[in-house]
Scaffold this active site. Structure first.
Site, PDB file in Angstrom:
ATOM      1  N   HIS A 130      48.164  43.129  37.083  1.00 19.22           N
ATOM      2  CA  HIS A 130      48.897  42.384  36.059  1.00 19.22           C
ATOM      3  C   HIS A 130      50.343  42.151  36.503  1.00 19.22           C
ATOM      4  CE1 HIS A 130      45.952  42.015  32.807  1.00 19.22           C
ATOM      5  NE2 HIS A 130      45.479  43.173  33.227  1.00 19.22           N
ATOM      6  N   THR A 131      50.533  42.054  37.808  1.00 16.70           N
ATOM      7  CA  THR A 131      51.859  41.725  38.336  1.00 16.70           C
ATOM      8  C   THR A 131      51.887  40.312  38.916  1.00 16.70           C
ATOM      9  OG1 THR A 131      51.140  42.848  40.330  1.00 16.70           O
ATOM     10  CG2 THR A 131      52.665  44.057  38.911  1.00 16.70           C
ATOM     11  N   SER A 180      21.305  28.504  46.664  1.00 14.36           N
ATOM     12  CA  SER A 180      21.837  29.854  46.758  1.00 14.36           C
ATOM     13  C   SER A 180      20.714  30.827  46.502  1.00 14.36           C
ATOM     14  CB  SER A 180      22.920  30.068  45.701  1.00 14.36           C
ATOM     15  OG  SER A 180      23.228  31.448  45.627  1.00 14.36           O
ATOM     16  N   ALA A 205      31.592  40.403  38.779  1.00 17.49           N
ATOM     17  CA  ALA A 205      31.938  41.825  38.643  1.00 17.49           C
ATOM     18  C   ALA A 205      33.409  42.069  38.941  1.00 17.49           C
ATOM     19  CB  ALA A 205      31.077  42.673  39.569  1.00 17.49           C
ATOM     20  N   GLY A 206      34.149  41.009  39.230  1.00 15.67           N
ATOM     21  CA  GLY A 206      35.571  41.181  39.518  1.00 15.67           C
ATOM     22  C   GLY A 206      35.863  41.369  40.996  1.00 15.67           C
ATOM     23  N   LEU A 207      34.857  41.169  41.866  1.00 13.08           N
ATOM     24  CA  LEU A 207      35.111  41.291  43.309  1.00 13.08           C
ATOM     25  C   LEU A 207      35.329  39.907  43.932  1.00 13.08           C
ATOM     26  CD1 LEU A 207      32.632  44.146  44.259  1.00 13.08           C
ATOM     27  CD2 LEU A 207      35.009  44.276  43.510  1.00 13.08           C
ATOM     28  N   SER A 208      35.509  38.936  43.045  1.00 12.22           N
ATOM     29  CA  SER A 208      35.879  37.587  43.444  1.00 12.22           C
ATOM     30  C   SER A 208      34.828  36.850  44.258  1.00 12.22           C
ATOM     31  CB  SER A 208      37.212  37.596  44.192  1.00 12.22           C
ATOM     32  OG  SER A 208      37.897  36.432  43.830  1.00 12.22           O
ATOM     33  N   ASP A 231      43.303  36.099  44.894  1.00  8.34           N
ATOM     34  CA  ASP A 231      41.908  36.200  45.330  1.00  8.34           C
ATOM     35  C   ASP A 231      41.643  35.353  46.562  1.00  8.34           C
ATOM     36  OD1 ASP A 231      41.748  37.668  43.087  1.00  8.34           O
ATOM     37  OD2 ASP A 231      40.379  36.337  42.004  1.00  8.34           O
ATOM     38  N   TYR A 270      43.520  38.940  27.755  1.00  6.19           N
ATOM     39  CA  TYR A 270      44.280  38.648  28.975  1.00  6.19           C
ATOM     40  C   TYR A 270      45.430  37.703  28.642  1.00  6.19           C
ATOM     41  CZ  TYR A 270      45.175  36.679  33.634  1.00  6.19           C
ATOM     42  OH  TYR A 270      45.761  36.245  34.800  1.00  6.19           O
TER      43      TYR A 270
END
Ligand code: ADP
Ligand code: MG
Length: 393
Positions: free
Chosen positions: A37-38, A70, A129-132, A178, A228
């Site tokens: 969050h920076t 895919s 999952a947030g791993l981009s 990311d 967010y």
């Protein structure tokens, strides 16, 4: 990877029998080690690329048609350059194909001579999952298509291109971290990024006998986006209030630990939000120094402090992430924190290789007992950024 690659090439041939032999590209996922969050306040972040990622096989076509498959999704996608417009928006019916489609639109805007392609993606990176995985599919496509078209463009430019794709075409508000980490990472290094100047530095990151363990809370995504946005607004408002007291403050970067007493004069929640941002930026700088000195213990302590600040001051952890953090400490891991935007999502932990089984066993059982949820674990090493891979990989 030899035989796996052979198998993928075989599948490519079955999907596209008339295509030539494909070139193969790999884009890694990423995890943010510290600096949470920076980014949207122009601060510091320090992500690393993972050896989990998306592999893309592609052969060019001359008829302006893109055919995409895919292995992670059932639906094939097809579109033609003729139908693309500069200001198109993502179309629901294209589902996952919107990411590569958005990339093609952006490449054409830059004048890249792309003329169609047959593409097959294969991934060992969890999606959403947030791993981009979104930056991975974007960068794999952008880099791969640019290489095949012999279009000269830097990886940094491609990172900005993929950010524009996600911001404007998909409609996700996101920073540049990311795409940068996925594009520009270097093996055995973390990447330190200044989100104001977009200057970056490679920081030696020797994992020694550790591996990166990413643990997913398995919490269903809910109202995350609105929370967010709420944090972004609170951070902005806090800065306004600080600037009223100290007029030369234009950004969080004008603040240091010396200003904490000033920040303490604000009220909840602005005091807490500002305190997190200022201390977190400082922690990233300390973490960089710790890695440069090869001091993993110190690095771990900064991870713990980051989590606590995100929990107590920024209030983005919630029950699941805090329980997971607690259980990981009980398992004897002192190099761990939440990673990503929070409100669910993942933790990142550095765990000694020979202790991983024990760690997973303890965390799985105890987290489940306290939350009712089954966590997922991903074990990774570091990796370089997007690249072409050959037979020898
Ligand atoms: P994250 O980036 O955290 O993984 P996002 O929601 O930003 O999550 O992006 C996930 C989306 O990216 C998926 O819904 C899909 O559209 C696309 N995507 C990710 N991985 C793949 C893949 N292997 N094949 C096709 N599309 C993918
Ligand atoms: Mg994403």
């Amino acid at each position: 990877m030899g035989s796996l690659l052979e198998q993928l090439k075989q599948e490519f041939k079955e999907f596209y029998p008339e295509a030539g032999s494909p070139r193969v590209f790999f884009a890694p996922g990423r995890v943010n080690l510290i600096g949470e969050h920076t980014d949207y306040t122009g601060g510091f972040v320090m992500p690393m690329a993972l050896d989990l990622g998306i592999t893309m096989l592609t052969a060019p076509r001359k008829d302006g048609v893109f055919r995409l498959r895919s292995k992670s999704f059932e639906q094939p996608v097809e579109f033609s350059i003729e139908d693309l417009k500069d200001d198109s928006k993502a179309d629901k019916k294209d589902t996952w194909g919107n990411y590569p489609k958005g990339v093609v639109i952006e490449l054409l805007k830059l004048g890249a001579p792309v003329t169609g392609a047959d593409i097959l993606y294969s991934s060992n990176l969890p999606t959403g999952a947030g791993l981009s995985s979104s930056a991975a599919i974007g960068m794999a496509t952008a880099f791969g298509l640019a290489e095949v078209a012999e279009f000269e463009v830097s990886k940094q430019e491609l990172a900005f291109l993929c950010q524009r794709m996600e911001n404007n075409f998909i409609g996700v508000k996101s920073g540049i971290m990311d795409q940068f980490a996925v594009g520009l990472s270097k093996e055995n290094h973390a990447i330190f990024l200044d989100c104001t100047s977009i200057e970056y530095e490679y920081v030696p990151f020797e994992l020694e006998d550790h591996k990166v363990v990413i643990t997913n809370t398995a919490k269903k995504r809910g109202l995350n986006e609105s929370r967010y946005n709420e944090r972004r607004e609170e951070a902005e408002e806090a800065l306004k209030q600080i600037a009223e007291m100290k007029p030369n403050v234009k950004s969080y970067r004008d603040l240091s630990l010396d200003d904490l007493s000033l920040i303490n004069a604000l009220r909840y929640p602005y005091r807490e939000r500002a305190r997190h941002i200022v201390t977190e930026n400082h922690r990233v700088l300390e973490a960089k120094a710790a890695l440069e000195q090869g001091n993993l213990t110190q690095f771990g302590q900064l991870m713990l402090a980051s989590h606590r600040s995100l929990s107590l001051d920024y209030e983005v952890t919630g029950k699941e992430l805090d329980t997971l953090f607690q259980v990981q400490l009980e398992a004897g891991c002192y190099k761990t924190r939440m990673t990503g935007a929070g409100f669910g999502g993942c933790t990142v932990s550095l765990v000694k290789e020979d202790e991983i089984d024990q760690f997973i066993e303890y965390v799985r059982a105890n987290y489940k007992e306290r939350t009712g949820l089954d966590p997922e674990f991903y074990i990774a090493k570091g990796s370089g950024g997007v690249r072409e891979i050959g037979e020898e990989d």
